[in-house]
Design an enzyme around this catalytic site. Structure first.
Site, PDB file in Angstrom:
ATOM      1  N   ARG A 157     -26.881  71.825-118.118  1.00 41.40           N
ATOM      2  CA  ARG A 157     -27.017  72.888-117.122  1.00 41.40           C
ATOM      3  C   ARG A 157     -26.834  74.279-117.721  1.00 41.40           C
ATOM      4  O   ARG A 157     -27.173  75.282-117.085  1.00 41.40           O
ATOM      5  CB  ARG A 157     -26.025  72.674-115.984  1.00 41.40           C
ATOM      6  CG  ARG A 157     -24.553  72.856-116.333  1.00 41.40           C
ATOM      7  CD  ARG A 157     -23.662  72.477-115.154  1.00 41.40           C
ATOM      8  NE  ARG A 157     -22.265  72.843-115.314  1.00 41.40           N
ATOM      9  CZ  ARG A 157     -21.348  72.085-115.899  1.00 41.40           C
ATOM     10  NH1 ARG A 157     -21.693  70.895-116.401  1.00 41.40           N
ATOM     11  NH2 ARG A 157     -20.093  72.487-115.979  1.00 41.40           N
ATOM     12  N   HIS A 170     -20.524  63.544-120.179  1.00 40.50           N
ATOM     13  CA  HIS A 170     -20.837  63.121-118.806  1.00 40.50           C
ATOM     14  C   HIS A 170     -21.578  61.784-118.798  1.00 40.50           C
ATOM     15  O   HIS A 170     -22.452  61.563-117.957  1.00 40.50           O
ATOM     16  CB  HIS A 170     -21.638  64.186-118.068  1.00 40.50           C
ATOM     17  CG  HIS A 170     -20.857  65.415-117.761  1.00 40.50           C
ATOM     18  ND1 HIS A 170     -21.443  66.591-117.360  1.00 40.50           N
ATOM     19  CD2 HIS A 170     -19.529  65.662-117.798  1.00 40.50           C
ATOM     20  CE1 HIS A 170     -20.502  67.516-117.170  1.00 40.50           C
ATOM     21  NE2 HIS A 170     -19.332  66.958-117.427  1.00 40.50           N
ATOM     22  N   TYR A 213     -21.134  71.232-124.455  1.00 40.11           N
ATOM     23  CA  TYR A 213     -19.881  70.504-124.644  1.00 40.11           C
ATOM     24  C   TYR A 213     -19.667  70.132-126.109  1.00 40.11           C
ATOM     25  O   TYR A 213     -18.534  70.110-126.596  1.00 40.11           O
ATOM     26  CB  TYR A 213     -19.873  69.239-123.787  1.00 40.11           C
ATOM     27  CG  TYR A 213     -19.442  69.446-122.357  1.00 40.11           C
ATOM     28  CD1 TYR A 213     -18.117  69.341-121.976  1.00 40.11           C
ATOM     29  CD2 TYR A 213     -20.373  69.755-121.375  1.00 40.11           C
ATOM     30  CE1 TYR A 213     -17.719  69.532-120.665  1.00 40.11           C
ATOM     31  CE2 TYR A 213     -19.993  69.951-120.059  1.00 40.11           C
ATOM     32  CZ  TYR A 213     -18.663  69.843-119.706  1.00 40.11           C
ATOM     33  OH  TYR A 213     -18.279  70.035-118.415  1.00 40.11           O
TER      34      TYR A 213
END
Length: 797
Positions: free
Chosen positions: A297, A234, A243
């Site tokens: 998150r 991101h 990720y």
């Protein structure tokens, strides 16, 4: 060598297992669970309503429900395809037909119409559904017409691509997302027998193996692995533990899928992935737990850090089969080292991996060995994170900057993240069940304003859903064009960066120094350009340093405060289960004994929780607030999709309060595993300076000076003259001095410092370091240009 057909055979072996692996007793539980999952969904299919494939998952407006429907069809297909012990589902033609019929129905009613599709999250349509469908078609040897029908739609839904293919210039096609998309396209190519699609997908995927050079970005992409082991997704989020592990898992699966085919991965690619494991993952795993600082998150999800590590271990188990012999031995030793009771191999994706793991654990010739040194300090400066490790503890620090996000919120996940990158730290103690101390329950029960290490203004903030009534800010007519996945949403809502340049640190062997200037986020700085109803929050001010030693972490802070609001600095916050015996004992600055909770001017405090203990030593006068409070909150408080499960913890909090309009400084030490006797006899470090311009200590026992300078101009310290800003560590041993330097601004060409005395020479060549002699002593010039915060070291004799 063979091509597409072998790819499909390998795919089935990875996900459904092989006859050999599935016959192993260690794999039996995995297969039982796989069959039971399939039966659960077949029952739900029988109870489905008119607009459902599975009962309870109505379709038409919910992309999560649609994706879950495809996922459950895939999970049924696994049970149909798997070899090994017989079951009523294995090779069941009626069940196979039922799954294929549902695929046709879903395409006709909820997927094939492009005008009706692509609502909700772009990931669902471009990655998630394609992954489940591709594997299901492969496992069930689907008819050609169903394959071509679905593949045409998959290409059409790749809307962030170009003509139905990958776009390496798209911000959506990077890092782990790119690995997912290209893996899907390899499977699609195998289903079609399309050699060109397979080769193009692999060519695109292999770009994720390249180390990111921030000074020579390819396609403008900052997502991926950096030279110091950092991983970013991101564009600006430290993401190794979410990720990053997904990318690791996916590329290892690709290596396995290509095995024995004409597309097989080159040995150098395997070596690259092994490098990710050693420099990127291993430092972030402590006693089988993935650290919070690299999970974005995902910290709000109920899965644990132990679950995260299981994903990594499965990848390492399989990677070892393709590595060179010496490397494979080291990887298998690490697997055995990490194979703790907290690791559940039945959570592995592949039954083959379960069998391989069992072989490693049972092999007496494989000795458990960590890939980390027993003592290490790691500066992940490319993602503004620091990890410091000793045999009894690990310390993890989260910073931010104009390069790296303060936090990540998205899709109703991590609802109260505001200070997670503002110097928040986590002290993991050896032998502790980290699910009791950290994970989702830490963020559930500890105040978001009172995370350990955080300086926060005393105010009440509201979550994104509370502010705007949705999981995002919606204003498509504004010039900044706020829509769910727009760049503006990313910049101002989902993962805003800081506005400070200074964030970095240096390491010298097992020791480290990190410095950071607290700042507002980008949204507050740009508030004049934002819509009137867009809510922004101003931060408090502070300049902070962390000096990382053997049994001590020294924390200095200066300029702490706010002109209009009271401010609280939290030294530590430790939740524990209510049955754990907690003792708080201390000594006041006057020398009198003290026991908490309460408020006092402490010289030191000793916290014990069962067999765990932490000491806190205060280097200057400070009125501390010691709290021990039972807290009960729902996990839904931090993530809208979490079950409404109440969690109760006794929360120990140690903090410093100050009124509005004041500025102050702090100086304290964390002493992991310290005893009361050790605190009584503790010889404190010498604080050399603690201002907004410079912060430094000297440890007499180590003969180590550590300094962070935050302003330009010469900074005069005992035995050292530093041209700031810089992070510096200097240690003298006998007639030898080692000096390590890093540029925490990432913007300096050269950093110079002077040491009294005319040292005759460099003891060994030091790249990027020049030595000259002058009237003031020996001058060292470190060329830091384009080093992205990396440490340069020189040894003088």
């Amino acid at each position: 060598m063979v091509g597409p057909a072998q790819l499909l055979t390998n795919l089935a072996g990875i996900f459904a297992g092989t006859a050999e692996a599935n016959a192993r007793p260690e794999v039996a539980a995995k297969l039982v669970a796989l069959d039971q999952t399939a039966r659960t969904w077949l029952t739900a299919m029988d109870r489905a309503g008119a607009n459902e494939v599975f009962a309870g998952l109505p379709l038409g407006t919910s992309d999560p429900n649609l994706s879950a429907s495809f996922q459950h069809l895939y999970e049924i297909a696994l049970a149909v395809r798997r070899p090994g012990p017989a079951s009523d589902l294995q090779g069941n033609s009626a069940v196979r037909t039922k799954v294929l019929d549902k695929l046709q129905w879903l395409h006709a009613n909820h997927y094939g119409d492009q005008a009706k599709g692509y609502y909700g999250n772009w990931f669902t349509w471009e990655i998630g559904i394609s992954g489940f469908v591709g594997k299901t078609l492969a496992l069930l040897d689907a008819p050609r017409d169903l394959v071509t029908t679905y593949l045409a739609s998959m290409d059409a839904y790749l809307r962030n691509g170009v003509n139905g293919d990958v776009n390496l210039d798209s911000r959506f096609h990077t890092g782990a997302n790119l690995a997912d998309i290209t893996t899907n396209r390899v499977v699609q190519g195998a289903l079609l027998g399309d050699d060109l699609r397979i080769r193009k997908a692999l060519q695109d995927q292999f770009t994720v193996f390249a180390t990111i050079d921030p000074y020579d970005l390819k396609h403008g992409v900052t997502d991926g692995y950096y030279a110091d082991g950092s991983f970013i997704q991101h564009s600006s989020v430290a993401y190794t533990g979410s990720y990053g592990k997904a990318l690791l898992s996916r590329v290892v699966q690709t290596v396995k899928m290509l095995d024995g085919t004409e597309y097989a991965a080159a040995d150098d690619l395997v070596k690259v992935v092994q490098g990710w494991v050693e420099t990127g993952f291993a430092p972030l795993i402590f006693e089988g737990w993935m650290m919070e600082i690299v999970k974005g998150r995902a910290v709000s999800r109920p899965g644990t850090g132990y679950d995260d590590v299981a994903v990594v271990v499965e990848a390492v188990v399989d990677l070892a089969d393709y590595a060179a012999p010496a490397d494979a031995a080291r990887l298998r030793s690490y697997v055995k080292f990490t194979a703790r009771p907290t690791l559940n191999p039945n959570s592995f994706v592949s039954p083959v991996s379960v069998a391989r793991f069992a072989d490693i654990v049972a092999d007496a010739t494989i000795q458990p060995a960590d890939l980390n040194p027993v003592a290490s300090s790691v500066a992940f400066n490319a993602m503004d994170k620091t990890v410091h490790r000793r045999s009894g503890y690990a310390f993890a620090l989260a910073r931010n900057s104009e390069r790296i996000s303060k936090y990540e919120y998205m899709s109703g996940e991590n609802l109260m993240p505001w200070f997670q990158g503002d110097g928040a730290y986590y002290l993991y103690l050896s032998g502790q069940d980290q699910t009791q101390a950290y994970g989702v329950d830490y963020f559930t029960t500890v105040s978001p304003y009172g995370l350990a290490g955080v300086t926060a203004p005393v105010e009440q903030r509201r979550t994104i859903p509370q502010l705007y009534g949705t999981a995002y800010y919606n204003n498509p007519t504004h010039p900044l064009h706020f829509t769910p996945s727009s760049e503006s949403q990313n910049t101002y809502v989902y993962f805003p960066r800081g506005t400070n340049q200074h964030s970095g640190g240096a390491t010298l062997g097992p020791y480290g120094a990190a410095g950071w200037v607290q700042s507002d986020d980008y949204a507050y700085a740009q508030r004049d350009q934002l819509p009137e109803d867009f809510v922004v929050y101003r931060n408090a001010s502070a300049t902070k340093s962390w000096f990382l030693l053997d049994d001590e972490i020294v924390v200095l802070a200066a300029g702490v405060g706010d002109s209009a609001r009271a401010v609280t600095t939290t030294i530590d916050a430790r939740p524990s289960v209510t049955t754990a015996p907690i003792t708080l004992e201390g000594v006041l600055r006057t020398g009198r004994r003290w026991s908490g909770p309460g408020t006092a001017d402490l010289r030191w405090l000793h916290y014990t929780n069962g067999t765990q203990s932490v000491g806190y030593y205060f280097h200057q006068q400070a009125t501390t607030r010691v709290d021990l409070t039972p807290v009960t909150r729902s996990r839904r408080l931090v993530r809208t999709a979490n079950p409404d499960t109440a969690v109760t913890r006794n929360v120990f909090s140690l903090s410093l309060d100050q009124p509005a309009g004041t500025r102050t400084s702090h100086a304290y030490s964390l002493l992991p595993n310290a005893s009361r006797t050790a605190l009584h006899t503790h010889r404190p470090v010498r604080v050399l300076t603690n201002t907004r311009r410079a912060q430094a200590i000297h440890h007499a026992g180590l003969n180590l000076t550590a300094a962070n300078t935050f302003a330009g101009g010469p900074h005069v310290l005992p035995g050292l003259l530093i041209d700031g800003p810089a992070s510096t560590l200097l240690q003298a041993k006998g007639r030898q001095v080692t000096v390590a330097v890093s540029d925490p601004t990432f913007d300096r060409t050269t950093i110079s410092l002077t040491i009294p005395g005319r040292w005759l020479r460099l003891a060994e060549p030091a790249a990027g370091v020049q030595l000259t002699h002058g009237l003031l002593g020996t001058r060292l010039s470190y060329r830091t240009h384009n080093l992205h915060g990396a440490t340069l070291s020189a040894v003088l004799r």
